[in-house]
Design a protein around this motif. Structure first.
Motif, PDB file in Angstrom:
ATOM      1  N   LEU A 179      17.476 -48.424  24.610  1.00  0.00           N
ATOM      2  CA  LEU A 179      16.401 -48.793  25.258  1.00  0.00           C
ATOM      3  C   LEU A 179      16.257 -48.018  26.636  1.00  0.00           C
ATOM      4  O   LEU A 179      15.052 -47.573  27.161  1.00  0.00           O
ATOM      5  CB  LEU A 179      16.821 -50.234  25.689  1.00  0.00           C
ATOM      6  N   TRP A 180      17.388 -47.677  27.299  1.00  0.00           N
ATOM      7  CA  TRP A 180      17.120 -46.924  28.547  1.00  0.00           C
ATOM      8  C   TRP A 180      16.749 -45.452  28.280  1.00  0.00           C
ATOM      9  O   TRP A 180      15.698 -45.416  29.029  1.00  0.00           O
ATOM     10  CB  TRP A 180      18.446 -46.802  29.052  1.00  0.00           C
ATOM     11  N   VAL A 181      17.219 -44.912  27.154  1.00  0.00           N
ATOM     12  CA  VAL A 181      16.491 -43.625  26.771  1.00  0.00           C
ATOM     13  C   VAL A 181      15.014 -43.583  26.584  1.00  0.00           C
ATOM     14  O   VAL A 181      14.216 -42.843  26.886  1.00  0.00           O
ATOM     15  CB  VAL A 181      17.337 -42.745  25.517  1.00  0.00           C
ATOM     16  N   LYS A 182      14.834 -44.754  25.494  1.00  0.00           N
ATOM     17  CA  LYS A 182      13.433 -44.701  25.322  1.00  0.00           C
ATOM     18  C   LYS A 182      12.343 -45.080  26.258  1.00  0.00           C
ATOM     19  O   LYS A 182      11.487 -44.328  26.586  1.00  0.00           O
ATOM     20  CB  LYS A 182      13.226 -45.795  24.189  1.00  0.00           C
ATOM     21  N   LYS A 183      12.817 -46.102  27.432  1.00  0.00           N
ATOM     22  CA  LYS A 183      11.938 -46.351  28.562  1.00  0.00           C
ATOM     23  C   LYS A 183      12.122 -45.066  29.267  1.00  0.00           C
ATOM     24  O   LYS A 183      10.651 -44.851  29.869  1.00  0.00           O
ATOM     25  CB  LYS A 183      12.552 -47.350  29.216  1.00  0.00           C
ATOM     26  N   SER A 184      12.935 -44.525  29.830  1.00  0.00           N
ATOM     27  CA  SER A 184      12.931 -43.350  30.662  1.00  0.00           C
ATOM     28  C   SER A 184      12.128 -42.227  30.210  1.00  0.00           C
ATOM     29  O   SER A 184      11.211 -41.609  30.885  1.00  0.00           O
ATOM     30  CB  SER A 184      14.262 -42.694  30.883  1.00  0.00           C
ATOM     31  N   LEU A 185      12.036 -41.674  28.789  1.00  0.00           N
ATOM     32  CA  LEU A 185      11.348 -40.616  28.127  1.00  0.00           C
ATOM     33  C   LEU A 185       9.812 -41.061  28.200  1.00  0.00           C
ATOM     34  O   LEU A 185       9.096 -40.332  28.325  1.00  0.00           O
ATOM     35  CB  LEU A 185      11.898 -40.317  27.021  1.00  0.00           C
ATOM     36  N   GLU A 187       8.586 -42.937  30.153  1.00  0.00           N
ATOM     37  CA  GLU A 187       7.841 -42.896  31.528  1.00  0.00           C
ATOM     38  C   GLU A 187       7.930 -41.327  32.217  1.00  0.00           C
ATOM     39  O   GLU A 187       7.674 -41.169  33.418  1.00  0.00           O
ATOM     40  CB  GLU A 187       8.533 -43.788  32.585  1.00  0.00           C
ATOM     41  N   LYS A 188       8.109 -40.569  31.332  1.00  0.00           N
ATOM     42  CA  LYS A 188       8.487 -39.189  31.536  1.00  0.00           C
ATOM     43  C   LYS A 188       9.457 -38.753  32.627  1.00  0.00           C
ATOM     44  O   LYS A 188       9.129 -37.885  33.432  1.00  0.00           O
ATOM     45  CB  LYS A 188       7.016 -38.555  31.976  1.00  0.00           C
ATOM     46  N   LYS A 189      10.544 -39.615  32.853  1.00  0.00           N
ATOM     47  CA  LYS A 189      11.589 -39.292  33.949  1.00  0.00           C
ATOM     48  C   LYS A 189      12.635 -38.399  33.133  1.00  0.00           C
ATOM     49  O   LYS A 189      12.774 -38.418  31.895  1.00  0.00           O
ATOM     50  CB  LYS A 189      12.044 -40.667  33.909  1.00  0.00           C
ATOM     51  N   ASN A 190      13.105 -37.479  33.929  1.00  0.00           N
ATOM     52  CA  ASN A 190      14.311 -36.735  33.464  1.00  0.00           C
ATOM     53  C   ASN A 190      15.548 -37.585  33.711  1.00  0.00           C
ATOM     54  O   ASN A 190      15.835 -38.406  34.584  1.00  0.00           O
ATOM     55  CB  ASN A 190      14.503 -35.438  34.504  1.00  0.00           C
ATOM     56  N   ILE A 191      16.393 -37.410  32.676  1.00  0.00           N
ATOM     57  CA  ILE A 191      17.634 -38.224  32.581  1.00  0.00           C
ATOM     58  C   ILE A 191      18.795 -37.146  32.447  1.00  0.00           C
ATOM     59  O   ILE A 191      18.854 -36.372  31.822  1.00  0.00           O
ATOM     60  CB  ILE A 191      17.691 -39.509  31.704  1.00  0.00           C
ATOM     61  N   ALA A 241      15.701 -39.988  21.065  1.00  0.00           N
ATOM     62  CA  ALA A 241      14.428 -39.250  21.379  1.00  0.00           C
ATOM     63  C   ALA A 241      13.751 -38.797  20.074  1.00  0.00           C
ATOM     64  O   ALA A 241      12.485 -38.950  19.913  1.00  0.00           O
ATOM     65  CB  ALA A 241      14.669 -37.765  22.338  1.00  0.00           C
ATOM     66  N   GLU A 242      14.540 -38.138  19.234  1.00  0.00           N
ATOM     67  CA  GLU A 242      14.271 -37.791  17.795  1.00  0.00           C
ATOM     68  C   GLU A 242      13.568 -38.870  17.139  1.00  0.00           C
ATOM     69  O   GLU A 242      12.492 -38.987  16.483  1.00  0.00           O
ATOM     70  CB  GLU A 242      15.175 -37.100  17.162  1.00  0.00           C
ATOM     71  N   TYR A 243      14.168 -40.112  17.116  1.00  0.00           N
ATOM     72  CA  TYR A 243      13.811 -41.134  16.379  1.00  0.00           C
ATOM     73  C   TYR A 243      12.561 -41.602  16.668  1.00  0.00           C
ATOM     74  O   TYR A 243      11.485 -41.963  15.983  1.00  0.00           O
ATOM     75  CB  TYR A 243      14.794 -42.408  16.436  1.00  0.00           C
ATOM     76  N   PHE A 244      12.334 -41.802  18.020  1.00  0.00           N
ATOM     77  CA  PHE A 244      10.908 -42.390  18.547  1.00  0.00           C
ATOM     78  C   PHE A 244       9.940 -41.307  18.799  1.00  0.00           C
ATOM     79  O   PHE A 244       8.799 -41.559  19.629  1.00  0.00           O
ATOM     80  CB  PHE A 244      11.171 -43.242  19.884  1.00  0.00           C
ATOM     81  N   GLY A 245      10.194 -39.965  18.553  1.00  0.00           N
ATOM     82  CA  GLY A 245       9.357 -38.905  18.986  1.00  0.00           C
ATOM     83  C   GLY A 245       8.917 -38.586  20.235  1.00  0.00           C
ATOM     84  O   GLY A 245       7.966 -38.453  20.739  1.00  0.00           O
ATOM     85  N   LEU A 246      10.166 -38.710  20.925  1.00  0.00           N
ATOM     86  CA  LEU A 246       9.757 -38.515  22.643  1.00  0.00           C
ATOM     87  C   LEU A 246      10.549 -37.202  23.083  1.00  0.00           C
ATOM     88  O   LEU A 246      11.185 -36.157  22.203  1.00  0.00           O
ATOM     89  CB  LEU A 246      10.522 -39.803  23.243  1.00  0.00           C
TER      90      LEU A 246
END
Length: 299
Positions: A179-185, A187-191, A241-246
């Motif tokens: 959820l953290w990765v999905k939300k951050s990406l 919102e176009k945030k670098n993590i 990221a790959e799963y959600f296409g981000l």
């Protein structure tokens, strides 16, 4: 009918366990947690408010319900918080286990106690059930001490050890890596995500199933119940990221020295699952399947 009592029923594992037990026609489910019932299900089980750090409450509920099995999933699991609040951590993770063991002995109840990979120092993972404990954090020490309480009891017992549990529960404040990765990406945030720690991340539904298999069979001993893919958090982030296409380019590699955390983390844990697969018939999902299950619950 087999009566199974769950501690920590408001938590992630607790919710998944209640949901699973409600589908078992031969099981009567008793949910317990501190304070009010926050489960999204309204029928098919009994609920008792029980503070595990209150010996009297534990005794009263156990005497009243007389379950066949207790699955003890309640614990203080915020690793850094445990480092700061040692007394609180010990009360919830060790003293509470003493009270539960005592009540189980009194009523001849089988106990399935949930533990963690953080009892290991991470120098020789993935671990079998025979791995040598050497905790690096106070949380790890509290969980190791609790295991010893269970092992030295006169009970019929099982310990279900798990690793980095992720999932979605009703009314949950805590996030997880997916959820953290999905939300951050989104919102176009670098993590920054670490590449020098290894885990076998565990879907909450799989952990619930593992605990149910132990409880149902009253299988004694220590069992590793985790996911089967040994991954770094960085790899988990890329797969998410790959799963959600981000956009994966927003994910930077880091090592754990970049982050200052009060509690030390073991570098390489993860579990060998041969025993639980052979004895219990435990069959966990892959991490990608786990992401898909979690994604389906976001709808």
């Amino acid at each position: 009918m087999k009566k199974i009592l769950i501690t920590g029923s408001n938590g992630l594992l607790g919710q998944k366990l209640v949901e699973l037990l409600l589908k078992q026609p031969h099981v009567q489910c008793i949910a317990t947690a501190r304070g009010a019932n926050r489960l999204p299900f309204t029928e098919g089980y009994a609920y008792y408010s029980m503070d595990i750090t209150d010996r009297e409450q534990v005794n009263d509920v156990m005497a009243q319900v007389k379950p066949d099995v207790v699955v003890h999933g309640a614990a203080m699991t915020n690793v850094d918080q445990c480092e700061f609040e040692k007394e609180n951590c010990w009360a919830q993770n060790v003293k509470a286990v003493e009270y539960i063991v005592e009540a189980c002995q009194q009523h001849n109840i089988f106990l399935c106690h949930v533990s963690t990979d953080f009892i290991f120092d991470g120098t020789s993972g993935p671990y079998t059930e025979e791995g040598e404990a050497n905790p690096l954090s106070f949380y790890g020490w509290s969980k190791y001490a609790a295991e010893k309480v269970v092992e030295h009891s006169k009970l019929r017992w099982a310990i279900a050890r798990t690793v980095l549990v992720y999932g979605i529960a009703y009314d949950m404040s805590r996030s997880n890596i997916i959820l953290w990765v999905k939300k951050s990406l989104e919102e176009k945030k670098n993590i920054k995500v670490v590449t020098d720690q290894w885990r076998t991340p565990t879907l909450a539904e799989d952990l619930a199933m593992g605990c149910f298999l132990i409880a149902d069979q009253e299988a004694e001993g220590v069992f590793n119940i985790s996911g089967k893919d040994l991954l770094t958090p960085y790899e988990m982030a890329i797969m998410t990221a790959e799963y959600f296409g981000l956009d994966k380019s927003l994910i930077a590699q880091a090592d754990s020295t970049t982050f200052t955390q009060p509690a030390k983390r073991p570098a390489r844990t993860g579990f060998v699952l041969d025993k639980s697969q052979t004895i219990l018939g435990y069959a966990p999902h892959t991490f990608t399947e786990g992401i898909a299950i979690l994604a389906g619950q976001l709808q």
